[in-house]
Design a protein around this motif. Sequence first.
Motif, mmCIF file in Angstrom:
data_model
loop_
_atom_site.group_PDB
_atom_site.id
_atom_site.type_symbol
_atom_site.label_atom_id
_atom_site.label_comp_id
_atom_site.label_asym_id
_atom_site.label_seq_id
_atom_site.Cartn_x
_atom_site.Cartn_y
_atom_site.Cartn_z
ATOM 1 N N ARG A 35 -10.449 -131.944 19.054
ATOM 2 C CA ARG A 35 -11.466 -132.925 18.674
ATOM 3 C C ARG A 35 -12.152 -132.551 17.365
ATOM 4 N NH1 ARG A 35 -12.600 -132.967 24.295
ATOM 5 N NH2 ARG A 35 -14.340 -131.515 23.990
ATOM 6 N N ARG A 36 -12.469 -131.256 17.232
ATOM 7 C CA ARG A 36 -13.123 -130.806 16.005
ATOM 8 C C ARG A 36 -12.211 -131.009 14.795
ATOM 9 N NH1 ARG A 36 -15.775 -125.109 18.213
ATOM 10 N NH2 ARG A 36 -17.490 -126.079 19.399
ATOM 11 N N SER A 37 -10.954 -130.761 15.007
ATOM 12 C CA SER A 37 -10.000 -130.950 13.908
ATOM 13 C C SER A 37 -9.957 -132.414 13.481
ATOM 14 C CB SER A 37 -8.604 -130.480 14.330
ATOM 15 O OG SER A 37 -8.608 -129.112 14.638
ATOM 16 N N LEU A 38 -9.968 -133.295 14.494
ATOM 17 C CA LEU A 38 -9.945 -134.725 14.165
ATOM 18 C C LEU A 38 -11.206 -135.138 13.386
ATOM 19 C CD1 LEU A 38 -8.557 -136.246 17.490
ATOM 20 C CD2 LEU A 38 -7.420 -136.189 15.250
ATOM 21 N N ILE A 39 -12.378 -134.608 13.830
ATOM 22 C CA ILE A 39 -13.636 -134.965 13.148
ATOM 23 C C ILE A 39 -13.618 -134.468 11.713
ATOM 24 C CG2 ILE A 39 -16.124 -134.528 13.080
ATOM 25 C CD1 ILE A 39 -16.024 -134.453 16.182
ATOM 26 N N VAL A 40 -13.249 -133.167 11.537
ATOM 27 C CA VAL A 40 -13.211 -132.602 10.188
ATOM 28 C C VAL A 40 -12.189 -133.334 9.329
ATOM 29 C CG1 VAL A 40 -12.655 -130.543 8.848
ATOM 30 C CG2 VAL A 40 -14.011 -130.337 10.935
ATOM 31 N N GLY A 41 -11.073 -133.622 9.927
ATOM 32 C CA GLY A 41 -10.050 -134.350 9.169
ATOM 33 C C GLY A 41 -10.514 -135.733 8.763
ATOM 34 N N GLY A 42 -11.252 -136.401 9.679
ATOM 35 C CA GLY A 42 -11.765 -137.733 9.350
ATOM 36 C C GLY A 42 -12.758 -137.700 8.203
ATOM 37 N N VAL A 43 -13.611 -136.632 8.233
ATOM 38 C CA VAL A 43 -14.575 -136.493 7.136
ATOM 39 C C VAL A 43 -13.856 -136.317 5.815
ATOM 40 C CG1 VAL A 43 -16.367 -135.016 6.166
ATOM 41 C CG2 VAL A 43 -16.438 -135.605 8.595
ATOM 42 N N PHE A 44 -12.834 -135.457 5.801
ATOM 43 C CA PHE A 44 -12.080 -135.242 4.563
ATOM 44 C C PHE A 44 -11.406 -136.519 4.083
ATOM 45 C CE2 PHE A 44 -12.168 -130.606 5.556
ATOM 46 C CZ PHE A 44 -12.630 -130.177 4.325
ATOM 47 N N VAL A 45 -10.816 -137.256 5.029
ATOM 48 C CA VAL A 45 -10.136 -138.508 4.656
ATOM 49 C C VAL A 45 -11.146 -139.527 4.103
ATOM 50 C CG1 VAL A 45 -8.873 -140.488 5.552
ATOM 51 C CG2 VAL A 45 -8.217 -138.180 6.250
ATOM 52 N N GLY A 46 -12.306 -139.657 4.801
ATOM 53 C CA GLY A 46 -13.325 -140.595 4.326
ATOM 54 C C GLY A 46 -13.843 -140.241 2.946
ATOM 55 N N THR A 47 -14.133 -138.931 2.755
ATOM 56 C CA THR A 47 -14.605 -138.489 1.447
ATOM 57 C C THR A 47 -13.580 -138.761 0.367
ATOM 58 O OG1 THR A 47 -15.909 -136.741 2.502
ATOM 59 C CG2 THR A 47 -15.478 -136.523 0.134
ATOM 60 N N GLY A 48 -12.347 -138.502 0.708
ATOM 61 C CA GLY A 48 -11.286 -138.767 -0.266
ATOM 62 C C GLY A 48 -11.192 -140.239 -0.623
ATOM 63 N N ALA A 49 -11.374 -141.100 0.393
ATOM 64 C CA ALA A 49 -11.300 -142.542 0.130
ATOM 65 C C ALA A 49 -12.432 -142.997 -0.791
ATOM 66 C CB ALA A 49 -11.352 -143.309 1.454
ATOM 67 N N VAL A 50 -13.660 -142.469 -0.523
ATOM 68 C CA VAL A 50 -14.802 -142.818 -1.375
ATOM 69 C C VAL A 50 -14.563 -142.365 -2.807
ATOM 70 C CG1 VAL A 50 -17.234 -142.364 -1.824
ATOM 71 C CG2 VAL A 50 -16.473 -142.828 0.507
ATOM 72 N N LEU A 51 -14.094 -141.122 -2.955
ATOM 73 C CA LEU A 51 -13.836 -140.612 -4.304
ATOM 74 C C LEU A 51 -12.755 -141.416 -4.996
ATOM 75 C CD1 LEU A 51 -13.988 -136.756 -3.638
ATOM 76 C CD2 LEU A 51 -15.648 -138.149 -4.874
ATOM 77 N N ALA A 52 -11.721 -141.784 -4.243
ATOM 78 C CA ALA A 52 -10.633 -142.574 -4.835
ATOM 79 C C ALA A 52 -11.136 -143.936 -5.294
ATOM 80 C CB ALA A 52 -9.500 -142.735 -3.821
ATOM 81 N N GLY A 53 -12.020 -144.553 -4.455
ATOM 82 C CA GLY A 53 -12.574 -145.848 -4.843
ATOM 83 C C GLY A 53 -13.450 -145.751 -6.076
ATOM 84 N N ARG A 54 -14.263 -144.682 -6.103
ATOM 85 C CA ARG A 54 -15.129 -144.497 -7.270
ATOM 86 C C ARG A 54 -14.317 -144.252 -8.532
ATOM 87 N NH1 ARG A 54 -19.709 -146.105 -9.446
ATOM 88 N NH2 ARG A 54 -20.691 -144.523 -10.767
#
Length: 649
Positions: free
Chosen positions: A17-36
């Motif tokens: 579960r922790r891996s999924l949460i951390v992975g989701g944070v990384f993916v979300g951050t990456g998406a925001v940075l990519a959009g910016r």
Amino acid sequence: MKKTQKEIEDSARMIGRRSLIVGGVFVGTGAVLAGRMRYLQVERADDFRLLAEENRINLRLLPPERGLIFDRSGVLLAGNEQNYRITLVREDAGDVDAVLDEVARLVNMDLRALERAREEIRRRPGFVPVTIADRLSWEEMSSVAVNAPALPGVNPEVGLSRAYPLGADFAHVVGYVGPVSDWYLEQTGDTDPVLQIPDFQVGRYNVEDKVEDVLRGRAGTSRVEVNASGRVMREVDRDPATPGGDVQLTVDAGLQNYVEARMSGESAGAVVMDCVSGEVLAIASAPTFDPNLFVRGISTTQWAGLNEDPYRPLANKATQGLYPPGSTYKMVVALAALEGGFITANETIPCAGSIEVGNRRFHCWRRGGHGRMNLLESLSQSCDVYYYELAQRVGIENISAMARRLGCGVRHDLPLSGIAEGLAPTMDWKRRRFDEEWVVGDTLNASIGQGFVLSSPLHLAVMTARIASGRALEPSLIRSIDGVRQGGEDAPGLGIDPAHLALVHRGMWQVSNDPRGTAYRSRTMGDAYAIAGKTGTSQVRNITAAERAAGVIRNEDLPWERRDHALFVGFAPFDNPRYAVSVLVEHGGGGSTAAAPIGRDILLRAQVGDVPPPELYPVGQRREIEAMHDSLPIFETPPVPSGRELTRA
């Protein structure tokens, strides 16, 4: 300790579960940075490319359109007109002198204007547009446009400039605008960026100055692309300027014009007030001047002419000028005496032509005296000795207190430049001002509006309106701002016994309507237009004992600057006061001969709403009055604009 199988499974699930949460944070951050990154690199690519290449995006201020000023009926007093002008960019012009010579030939520039343009071009950076010709006619503008291919760097432009369609009539009310000078910035401390715009103008006098924060508006911005040398290539985007607010005044354009015209040829001031609302309907000072001269650039000759004129056209005599009020002050003394119980309506005081107090003799204007006078007679015939006696009973403190209650000796808050405070003197004032004690002679002089007493026509108009209405009216000049009504509160009562006010009203009626009244020649015909008034004459020179013995020199035999000031105050109609007026004619001689006829005509114009018809005048004066009105520079009241397209250029 060895873990059980169940503990191992629980731990694995938690790690998952922790891996999924951390992975989701990384993916979300990456998406925001990519959009910016996409926004910056794709959508804003052109902007940042320009910024990267020598910071080639400039921010420029756009001047706001100045608010309009109207009279009470919507007649335009200050507006903005299209202004055709020619600008030149030095770096585009090549041979600047040759281009300037050609422009001068097309638009008829004189040598002085041509030299000013050359000097301005030398002072400015090569890429900055410089105005070389202003206020061109359409024909001149068209001539330059047709020859544009042969005039490199020259640009015909259309801008806005302040204009005063009624010219000199409202110079002492509306005022004028002028350029932003270093002195202006230093005095005001104004840091508004719009003031840095070349050729920007601000209010410099009267309403234009005092309501500047409403009229100015807010600057807009334009982001433009410029090349390496600073030349504008294109506009990237624009935030339009916000126009200034519109201001409606209480003054009436037609009445103001009549008052100015009626005082033409004199050095004079007049104020008309509404006795119900306190609104100022006219503020006039003669002679006046054209405020458009200051907008367009006044010449040295014109400026010298205004400054050297002995009649002082630049001064607003109605609000800035302070004068001894003369016998118009006698209502103040009368009311102070009545309210204090120092006199009754029927009590009489003898006048033998003079009175001796201490080692000094005080004279009445009528050398042989008036005989016994009651209060009504003392007002209508303006007996000085009556008020000398009254003043000794009442005292200067009570007189000055009543003067301030009636609006004299205080500064009235109007949006005009340099409003004078006036002076209702007291014992303490003289002690502080001159380090001298008050003497009884000072009180006697004050009782007839001489000595230290000083008032402006505005003070006297307020005094008259308060006496007429019985209320503490305050003068107002702003009717509305952007359609929002200003003021309008009911004025409180003066706290003066109505019977005492009625007695003074009757005395003022006799001034204009009793055959022995000092303004009887300036009476009106018909009870509906009956005037109550008071004349005044204030001395500007001392009359010696030798001159009195030999006979006082007549005003008309003296140089103009040594003649007495003439004053008149009045209200109308008598039975239901609506209008109050004060008139001052500098060095006019007698109030009954110089000021009262003007005051009578102004009150009739206010009541009728147009040039007064001859039948409202005594029969023997009608032909003279008709000829006078025919000679006056009176305009037909301008039409009220309908729609913004007629009021904003």
